[in-house]
Design a protein around this motif. Structure first.
Motif, PDB file in Angstrom:
ATOM      1  N   LEU A  86      15.223   1.648  -2.807  1.00 17.75           N
ATOM      2  CA  LEU A  86      14.296   1.004  -1.878  1.00 17.75           C
ATOM      3  C   LEU A  86      13.563  -0.165  -2.529  1.00 17.75           C
ATOM      4  N   SER A  87      13.297  -0.075  -3.811  1.00 15.86           N
ATOM      5  CA  SER A  87      12.635  -1.171  -4.504  1.00 15.86           C
ATOM      6  C   SER A  87      13.499  -2.424  -4.487  1.00 15.86           C
ATOM      7  N   GLU A  88      14.801  -2.258  -4.702  1.00 21.15           N
ATOM      8  CA  GLU A  88      15.701  -3.409  -4.650  1.00 21.15           C
ATOM      9  C   GLU A  88      15.827  -3.930  -3.215  1.00 21.15           C
ATOM     10  N   ILE A  89      15.904  -3.011  -2.251  1.00 21.34           N
ATOM     11  CA  ILE A  89      15.994  -3.417  -0.846  1.00 21.34           C
ATOM     12  C   ILE A  89      14.736  -4.168  -0.420  1.00 21.34           C
ATOM     13  N   LYS A  90      13.584  -3.675  -0.847  1.00 15.41           N
ATOM     14  CA  LYS A  90      12.323  -4.325  -0.497  1.00 15.41           C
ATOM     15  C   LYS A  90      12.301  -5.771  -0.969  1.00 15.41           C
ATOM     16  N   GLU A  91      12.700  -6.009  -2.197  1.00 19.75           N
ATOM     17  CA  GLU A  91      12.708  -7.373  -2.736  1.00 19.75           C
ATOM     18  C   GLU A  91      13.699  -8.259  -1.966  1.00 19.75           C
ATOM     19  N   LEU A  92      14.843  -7.666  -1.610  1.00 18.67           N
ATOM     20  CA  LEU A  92      15.850  -8.416  -0.860  1.00 18.67           C
ATOM     21  C   LEU A  92      15.321  -8.823   0.521  1.00 18.67           C
ATOM     22  N   LEU A  93      14.620  -7.903   1.178  1.00 18.04           N
ATOM     23  CA  LEU A  93      14.099  -8.192   2.517  1.00 18.04           C
ATOM     24  C   LEU A  93      12.923  -9.160   2.504  1.00 18.04           C
ATOM     25  N   THR A  97       0.824  -1.211   0.000  1.00 26.32           N
ATOM     26  CA  THR A  97       0.000   0.000   0.000  1.00 26.32           C
ATOM     27  C   THR A  97       0.859   1.263   0.000  1.00 26.32           C
ATOM     28  N   ALA A  98       2.160   1.116   0.280  1.00 25.05           N
ATOM     29  CA  ALA A  98       3.070   2.270   0.235  1.00 25.05           C
ATOM     30  C   ALA A  98       3.419   2.671  -1.192  1.00 25.05           C
ATOM     31  N   LEU A  99       3.152   1.800  -2.151  1.00 21.85           N
ATOM     32  CA  LEU A  99       3.443   2.103  -3.553  1.00 21.85           C
ATOM     33  C   LEU A  99       2.392   3.029  -4.132  1.00 21.85           C
ATOM     34  N   SER A 100       2.839   4.017  -4.907  1.00 22.58           N
ATOM     35  CA  SER A 100       1.905   4.983  -5.456  1.00 22.58           C
ATOM     36  C   SER A 100       2.521   5.646  -6.685  1.00 22.58           C
ATOM     37  N   LYS A 101       1.805   6.627  -7.229  1.00 19.57           N
ATOM     38  CA  LYS A 101       2.310   7.492  -8.300  1.00 19.57           C
ATOM     39  C   LYS A 101       1.935   8.918  -7.960  1.00 19.57           C
ATOM     40  N   ILE A 102       2.733   9.846  -8.445  1.00 18.39           N
ATOM     41  CA  ILE A 102       2.463  11.254  -8.183  1.00 18.39           C
ATOM     42  C   ILE A 102       2.773  12.071  -9.422  1.00 18.39           C
ATOM     43  N   ASP A 103       1.964  13.087  -9.644  1.00 17.28           N
ATOM     44  CA  ASP A 103       2.231  14.016 -10.756  1.00 17.28           C
ATOM     45  C   ASP A 103       3.347  14.957 -10.310  1.00 17.28           C
ATOM     46  N   MET A 104       4.477  14.930 -11.021  1.00 21.79           N
ATOM     47  CA  MET A 104       5.678  15.624 -10.573  1.00 21.79           C
ATOM     48  C   MET A 104       6.110  16.690 -11.569  1.00 21.79           C
ATOM     49  N   THR A 105       6.451  17.863 -11.053  1.00 23.57           N
ATOM     50  CA  THR A 105       7.059  18.929 -11.856  1.00 23.57           C
ATOM     51  C   THR A 105       8.331  19.377 -11.165  1.00 23.57           C
ATOM     52  N   VAL A 127       5.080   9.889 -11.866  1.00 24.41           N
ATOM     53  CA  VAL A 127       6.309   9.278 -11.365  1.00 24.41           C
ATOM     54  C   VAL A 127       5.952   8.237 -10.312  1.00 24.41           C
ATOM     55  N   PRO A 128       6.470   7.007 -10.412  1.00 28.03           N
ATOM     56  CA  PRO A 128       6.215   6.017  -9.362  1.00 28.03           C
ATOM     57  C   PRO A 128       6.942   6.415  -8.088  1.00 28.03           C
ATOM     58  N   CYS A 129       6.373   6.076  -6.951  1.00 24.29           N
ATOM     59  CA  CYS A 129       6.969   6.502  -5.687  1.00 24.29           C
ATOM     60  C   CYS A 129       6.523   5.599  -4.548  1.00 24.29           C
ATOM     61  N   PHE A 130       7.190   5.738  -3.416  1.00 23.81           N
ATOM     62  CA  PHE A 130       6.716   5.212  -2.143  1.00 23.81           C
ATOM     63  C   PHE A 130       6.159   6.389  -1.348  1.00 23.81           C
ATOM     64  N   LYS A 131       5.084   6.153  -0.612  1.00 26.23           N
ATOM     65  CA  LYS A 131       4.589   7.137   0.344  1.00 26.23           C
ATOM     66  C   LYS A 131       4.830   6.560   1.736  1.00 26.23           C
ATOM     67  N   LEU A 132       5.774   7.169   2.443  1.00 28.20           N
ATOM     68  CA  LEU A 132       6.235   6.650   3.730  1.00 28.20           C
ATOM     69  C   LEU A 132       6.245   7.772   4.766  1.00 28.20           C
ATOM     70  N   ASN A 133       5.545   7.563   5.859  1.00 30.76           N
ATOM     71  CA  ASN A 133       5.498   8.563   6.944  1.00 30.76           C
ATOM     72  C   ASN A 133       5.046   9.935   6.465  1.00 30.76           C
ATOM     73  N   GLY A 134       4.176   9.954   5.463  1.00 28.04           N
ATOM     74  CA  GLY A 134       3.682  11.226   4.956  1.00 28.04           C
ATOM     75  C   GLY A 134       4.600  11.889   3.951  1.00 28.04           C
ATOM     76  N   TYR A 135       5.700  11.238   3.598  1.00 27.04           N
ATOM     77  CA  TYR A 135       6.649  11.793   2.623  1.00 27.04           C
ATOM     78  C   TYR A 135       6.569  11.017   1.312  1.00 27.04           C
ATOM     79  N   VAL A 136       6.778  11.720   0.216  1.00 33.58           N
ATOM     80  CA  VAL A 136       6.854  11.094  -1.098  1.00 33.58           C
ATOM     81  C   VAL A 136       8.322  10.806  -1.403  1.00 33.58           C
ATOM     82  N   VAL A 137       8.627   9.528  -1.627  1.00 29.94           N
ATOM     83  CA  VAL A 137      10.000   9.103  -1.913  1.00 29.94           C
ATOM     84  C   VAL A 137      10.038   8.607  -3.348  1.00 29.94           C
TER      85      VAL A 137
END
Length: 209
Positions: free
Chosen positions: A200-207, A165-173, A182-192
């Motif tokens: 983080l995508s590679e780390i997530k798969e590793l974990l 559920t942390a995976l998302s997309k955002i319109d970025m300028t 742009v694909p992103c993570f939404k974590l602690n209220g921040y867009v990453v």
């Protein structure tokens, strides 16, 4: 994820095959997808390194630290990233770069960090950097001392990263793109997004192994 469970995974984390570009590209902006290895090499990118630092929080849950960059007149102003930066001529290796920059930016000494492994380098087109991530961990909850480059630190639960559920997309300028999804993570209220999200995508798969 309890910190004991994370520690139990360390031996596997050191040896498991990395997801590489396949995992990174799940969170890559369209701009990054335009660069193959030949085009990256032709750009003669500057070298940099970052540290993904994991540790137990006050309830013994496994967390990692991100930083919000200070605002400045530059490409990565106010973005969310791992502590890190460009290699210096005094650095013996990129791992040393990651540890030195982590100390300079958030006050964590190299001797307090167990470096687990190197991950797949990420090319960053807007600033022409090739950034090599490292995973490290600490046995205890640290106290951070930030420098002028860091607006604040952000503590993220590993459990939140692993939750889809942390995976998302955002319109970025930005200064180099306008109204792009742009694909992103939404974590602690921040867009990453961008290079940090790719790492983080590679780390997530590793974990998840």
């Amino acid at each position: 994820m309890k910190f004991k469970a994370f520690k139990d995974k360390i031996a596997l984390l050191k040896t498991r095959k990395l997801g590489g570009l396949e995992e990174q590209f799940k969170l890559a902006p369209a701009l990054r997808l335009q660069y193959d290895s030949a085009k990256i090499a032709a750009s003669a990118p500057k070298k940099a390194a970052v540290l993904a630092l994991f540790y137990p929080n006050s309830t013994d849950e496994t967390v990692f630290v991100l930083t919000k960059r200070a605002s400045y007149k530059g490409t990565h102003s106010a973005q969310i990233s791992f502590p890190g930066g460009k290699i210096n001529k005094e650095d013996a290796s990129l791992q040393e770069t990651a540890l030195r920059e982590t100390f300079e930016e958030i006050g964590i000494t190299a001797k307090s960090v167990e470096v687990i492994r190197e991950l797949t380098p990420v090319y960053i087109p807007p600033s022409n950097f090739l950034a090599t991530p490292y995973i490290g961990c600490m046995a205890a909850t640290p106290s951070f001392l930030t420098n002028y480059e860091v607006a604040n630190t952000i503590e993220v639960l590993v459990a939140d990263l692993l939750n889809d559920t942390a995976l998302s997309k955002i319109d970025m300028t930005t200064s180099y793109m306008k109204n792009k999804d742009v694909p992103c993570f939404k974590l602690n209220g921040y867009v990453v997004w961008g290079a940090t999200a790719m790492m983080l995508s590679e780390i997530k798969e590793l974990l998840k192994s």
